[in-house]
Design a protein around this motif. Structure first.
Motif, mmCIF file in Angstrom:
data_model
loop_
_atom_site.group_PDB
_atom_site.id
_atom_site.type_symbol
_atom_site.label_atom_id
_atom_site.label_comp_id
_atom_site.label_asym_id
_atom_site.label_seq_id
_atom_site.Cartn_x
_atom_site.Cartn_y
_atom_site.Cartn_z
ATOM 1 N N LEU A 12 -3.533 -6.614 18.781
ATOM 2 C CA LEU A 12 -3.883 -5.294 18.401
ATOM 3 C C LEU A 12 -5.188 -5.531 17.727
ATOM 4 O O LEU A 12 -5.618 -6.016 16.661
ATOM 5 N N VAL A 13 -5.889 -4.419 18.283
ATOM 6 C CA VAL A 13 -7.237 -4.221 17.529
ATOM 7 C C VAL A 13 -7.731 -3.000 16.780
ATOM 8 O O VAL A 13 -8.504 -2.989 15.969
ATOM 9 N N ARG A 14 -7.142 -2.072 17.415
ATOM 10 C CA ARG A 14 -7.511 -0.872 16.929
ATOM 11 C C ARG A 14 -6.219 0.608 17.095
ATOM 12 O O ARG A 14 -5.706 0.373 18.219
ATOM 13 N N VAL A 15 -6.277 1.112 16.278
ATOM 14 C CA VAL A 15 -5.488 2.538 16.352
ATOM 15 C C VAL A 15 -6.289 3.750 15.827
ATOM 16 O O VAL A 15 -6.919 3.575 15.101
ATOM 17 N N VAL A 16 -6.207 4.716 16.937
ATOM 18 C CA VAL A 16 -6.766 5.735 16.852
ATOM 19 C C VAL A 16 -6.132 7.020 17.077
ATOM 20 O O VAL A 16 -5.227 7.162 17.825
ATOM 21 N N HIS B 136 -4.562 2.268 7.864
ATOM 22 C CA HIS B 136 -3.544 2.836 7.652
ATOM 23 C C HIS B 136 -2.031 2.519 8.140
ATOM 24 O O HIS B 136 -1.295 2.449 7.599
ATOM 25 N N VAL B 137 -2.421 2.400 9.448
ATOM 26 C CA VAL B 137 -1.194 1.910 10.214
ATOM 27 C C VAL B 137 -0.571 0.473 9.819
ATOM 28 O O VAL B 137 0.505 0.269 9.604
ATOM 29 N N ALA B 138 -1.715 -0.411 9.489
ATOM 30 C CA ALA B 138 -1.219 -1.603 8.940
ATOM 31 C C ALA B 138 -0.177 -1.533 7.836
ATOM 32 O O ALA B 138 0.551 -2.481 7.577
ATOM 33 N N GLN B 139 -0.411 -0.491 6.931
ATOM 34 C CA GLN B 139 0.445 -0.556 5.670
ATOM 35 C C GLN B 139 1.751 0.220 6.109
ATOM 36 O O GLN B 139 2.670 0.011 5.242
ATOM 37 N N ASP C 174 -6.010 7.287 -0.001
ATOM 38 C CA ASP C 174 -5.374 6.060 -0.802
ATOM 39 C C ASP C 174 -4.594 5.306 0.016
ATOM 40 O O ASP C 174 -3.268 5.511 0.066
ATOM 41 N N VAL C 175 -5.010 4.255 0.664
ATOM 42 C CA VAL C 175 -4.282 3.639 1.825
ATOM 43 C C VAL C 175 -3.065 2.785 0.944
ATOM 44 O O VAL C 175 -2.029 2.909 1.633
ATOM 45 N N GLU C 176 -3.417 2.357 -0.127
ATOM 46 C CA GLU C 176 -2.255 1.429 -0.809
ATOM 47 C C GLU C 176 -1.237 2.528 -0.893
ATOM 48 O O GLU C 176 -0.027 1.693 -0.704
ATOM 49 N N GLY C 177 -1.400 3.688 -1.318
ATOM 50 C CA GLY C 177 -0.369 4.667 -2.022
ATOM 51 C C GLY C 177 0.515 5.070 -0.895
ATOM 52 O O GLY C 177 1.662 5.567 -1.131
ATOM 53 N N VAL C 178 0.292 4.609 0.634
ATOM 54 C CA VAL C 178 1.112 4.985 1.462
ATOM 55 C C VAL C 178 2.022 3.908 2.089
ATOM 56 O O VAL C 178 3.167 3.942 2.995
ATOM 57 N N LYS C 179 2.055 2.784 1.275
ATOM 58 C CA LYS C 179 2.793 1.718 1.459
ATOM 59 C C LYS C 179 4.191 2.062 1.915
ATOM 60 O O LYS C 179 5.161 1.389 2.691
ATOM 61 N N ALA C 180 4.916 2.726 0.814
ATOM 62 C CA ALA C 180 6.242 3.099 0.666
ATOM 63 C C ALA C 180 6.705 3.987 1.917
ATOM 64 O O ALA C 180 7.879 4.192 2.035
#
Ligand SMILES: [Zn+2]
Length: 666
Positions: A131-135, A149-152, A211-217
């Motif tokens: 996987l290289v990219r999500v758009v 974001h998707v990775a989180q 906040d990318v970290e904030g969407v983990k949950a």
């Protein structure tokens, strides 16, 4: 219409659509229902078709859905990501099928129907199986890079063994399941945070969060529906779904190859009936020509492919005329504006009232009496105002303004810093607040004083026999007997009921006090941690903040309550009456299942159903006959009833197998 009127109407529609686009894509607010929006777009399309010379360059009818957001890298799609032509009309689906058949008079043509998921379309690029990219879809030509974001929050296959070709693209829909959405909202509710409106908004919000970290949950999910490899083509859409599934992607939970309009209509009805049982919000059915060679022959318009159409279900939505707005007072004194409108049928009931949430929301909506408003059922139960038809605004109507003083007692309303809600501070003399507090105290899940219903509370308040919960325990037989509705027997029952409530455990007492933001779960956590009112009263802010899942807002509310002299008087009264202010040490008084409701279905290995009921009851739980919003768990054995299972899934009720149940009781 005169040509000048037509061009005026076109301008008006374009302004409206652009306004709603901005609300939706830039501010994340849906001011209008999807249906209302689609109607506007359709009206504009019709006018443009009839009067092509009046069509604007860059008309919204030429632009695919979503706009781009700031702060993201823009990526051009290898092939445009078109949006589908949409319709609410069965006839247009039949016309689509006829058109397709006419194009291939000498060949068989079939169609594949998939449920239309209400989510966010994504393009996922793979190179050498990685996987290289999500758009995102963006404007169709180019979208936002949301790989980080998707990775989180979205588990996608990262490395695909034996990819069918070197580079390929998977397209599909990211969404939040109903169960995750419900759980997330319950957690927000417990923390006193505002609730999310629908799974689609939160999906879009998660993928675009700063906040990318904030969407983990926030767990998102993904259904793939398209495979594009320059050197590998699937012969049919059906084969593409099979390939995606083999590559490790989830695909729509149901789809069907149909040969004619009758079969397609049958599938559309089938989905309408069962969509409530699906784990994801479904708002229609997508019908695609199955063979890719035929799809290629049919081609596309500037905006949509000609080989597919999306049939959308009429939402559980209605529109009506706003007659008046009243202001309702809750038990904590919070004032909620309520819209009253001409009665309309909506999802099986007649509705005439809907919440307008709070003063800010009211100001933002800028309502006028006589406005045409759109109403939908949120969570399928409580109606809410989802938008206004600005096209039909009565400019001579009266604007609706929030009030300054309490509708019940006339006291000037207050607003706490950082809060959206206004409240009436007159706790001691504002009747609806006194009544609300008493009813909450007597609630089944609180002190469970069965005989103390709304009518009785009114009677006691009117007779000035009670003002607060503490007064209940001081009621005398002679004073009550003879009041409206009270004779010897009913008086005895009420008093016995009240006295009996003194045995309710401390956690329920804490919940019954009605401290703002302290629901059942928080009350139980407080009770288990502090074990007595005295220790809770001595708790510091730091100590309270250490408790898991108890945020600043709840802590502040608890501290405010405890230091309030009025509440202290009530607490002293309750303590003097003998209400439980401590949690006895052996923990088993707080049973694992106290105040939890169960439904049992199926057959079990280790016990009979009757034995299972006894086990649950011995652990403090209750067994109910049917699934409803009150149920906390479904205990499912083999041969579990399918309707109970699907209902439980639809309501997001956890399903326990017998081993899990036993583990929970230990
Ligand atoms: Zn008041």
């Amino acid at each position: 219409m005169e040509p000048s009127d037509i061009s005026k109407e076109i301008k008006r529609l374009i302004d409206l659509i652009r306004y709603y686009n901005e609300c939706y894509f830039q501010k994340g607010i849906s001011e209008i229902s999807d249906y209302g929006y689609d109607q506007l777009l359709e009206r504009l399309t019709r006018l443009e078709e009839a009067h092509p010379h009046l069509k604007w360059p860059n008309s919204p009818t030429e632009v695919v859905g979503e706009r781009l957001s700031k702060g993201f890298e823009v990526v051009y799609h290898q092939t445009p990501m078109l949006s589908l032509a949409k319709t609410y009309s069965e006839i247009e689906v039949v016309q689509f099928v006829e058109r397709a058949k006419k194009m291939f008079p000498n060949a068989t043509i079939d169609f594949i129907c998939e449920p239309k998921i209400d989510g966010v379309a994504l393009s996922i690029l793979y190179e050498k199986g990685r996987l290289v990219r999500v758009v995102t879809r963006g404007d169709g030509e180019k979208g936002d890079d949301v790989t980080r974001h998707v990775a989180q929050c979205l588990p996608l296959p990262q490395n695909i063994q034996n990819p069918p070709c070197d580079a390929f693209e998977v397209r599909g829909e990211a969404f939040m399941s109903k169960a995750v959405f419900k759980a997330l909202n319950s957690a927000r509710k417990a923390k006193g945070e505002p609730l999310w409106a629908n799974p689609r908004n939160i999906t879009a919000g998660t993928l675009k969060a700063l906040d990318v970290e904030g969407v983990k949950a926030r767990q998102l999910a993904f259904y793939g529906y398209g495979f594009y490899g320059p050197s590998y083509t699937c012969p049919t859409q059906q084969a593409a779904l099979a390939l995606l599934s083999a590559l490790g992607f989830s695909v729509p939970p149901t789809y069907k190859v149909c040969h004619n309009s009758v079969e397609i209509m049958a599938y559309i009805r089938y989905c309408a009936q069962y969509k409530k049982d699906l784990p994801v919000e479904v708002d229609g059915v997508v019908i695609k020509v199955n063979k890719l060679a035929q799809q290629d022959r049919m081609g596309r318009t500037s905006k949509s492919p000609r080989w597919a159409i999306a049939y959308k279900y009429q939402p559980e939505r209605a529109h009506s005329t706003l007659q008046r707005v009243t202001f309702q007072l809750g038990r904590t004194g919070i004032v909620t504006p309520v819209a009253h409108f001409s009665p309309v049928p909506l999802a099986g009931t007649t509705v005439r009232r809907a919440s307008l949430y709070n003063a800010d929301e009211l100001a933002r909506r800028d309502l006028y009496l006589g406005d045409t408003i759109f109403i939908e059922k949120g969570g399928e139960i409580i109606p809410k105002v989802v938008g206004i038809d600005r096209a039909r605004r009565h400019t001579d109507g009266q604007p609706v303004r929030f009030i300054c003083s309490c509708p019940a007692c006339g006291t000037l309303l207050h607003r706490a810093a950082g809060c959206v809600a206004y409240y009436c501070p007159n706790k001691q003399g504002c009747l609806p607040q006194l009544k609300g507090a008493l009813l909450h105290f007597a609630h089944r899940k609180a002190m469970d004083i069965d005989a103390l219903g709304p009518k009785t509370v009114d009677t006691l308040l009117e007779a000035k026999l009670v003002q607060t919960a503490a007064d209940l325990y001081r009621l005398r037989y002679d004073a009550v007997n003879g009041l409206a509705g009270f004779q010897a027997l009913s008086t005895q029952r009420l008093l016995a009921n009240i006295q009996g409530s003194k045995t309710r455990p401390f956690d329920r007492v804490l919940f019954a006090l009605g401290i703002q933001h302290v629901g059942e779960t928080v009350a139980r956590k407080l009770a288990l941690h502090f074990r007595s009112m005295e220790r809770l009263q001595g708790a510091t802010e730091a100590e309270l903040l250490q408790l898991p899942d108890i945020g600043e807002k709840i802590v502040q509310s608890i501290l405010d309550y405890l230091k309030d002299p009025y509440q202290q008087t009530i607490l002293n009264g309750l303590q003097a009456a003998g209400v439980q202010f401590i949690l006895p040490e052996p923990v088993d008084t707080l049973l694992p299942f106290s105040s939890k409701n169960f439904v049992i279905s199926g057959t079990f290995q280790k016990f009979t159903r009757a034995e299972c009921t006894k086990l649950i009851e011995a652990a403090g739980g209750r067994v109910l006959p049917a699934i409803s919003s009150k149920v906390d768990y479904l205990v499912a054995g083999t041969k579990v009833g399918p309707s109970k299972l699907t209902k439980a899934m639809a309501w997001g009720i956890p399903i326990l197998e017998e081993d899990e149940l036993i583990k929970m009781m230990a």
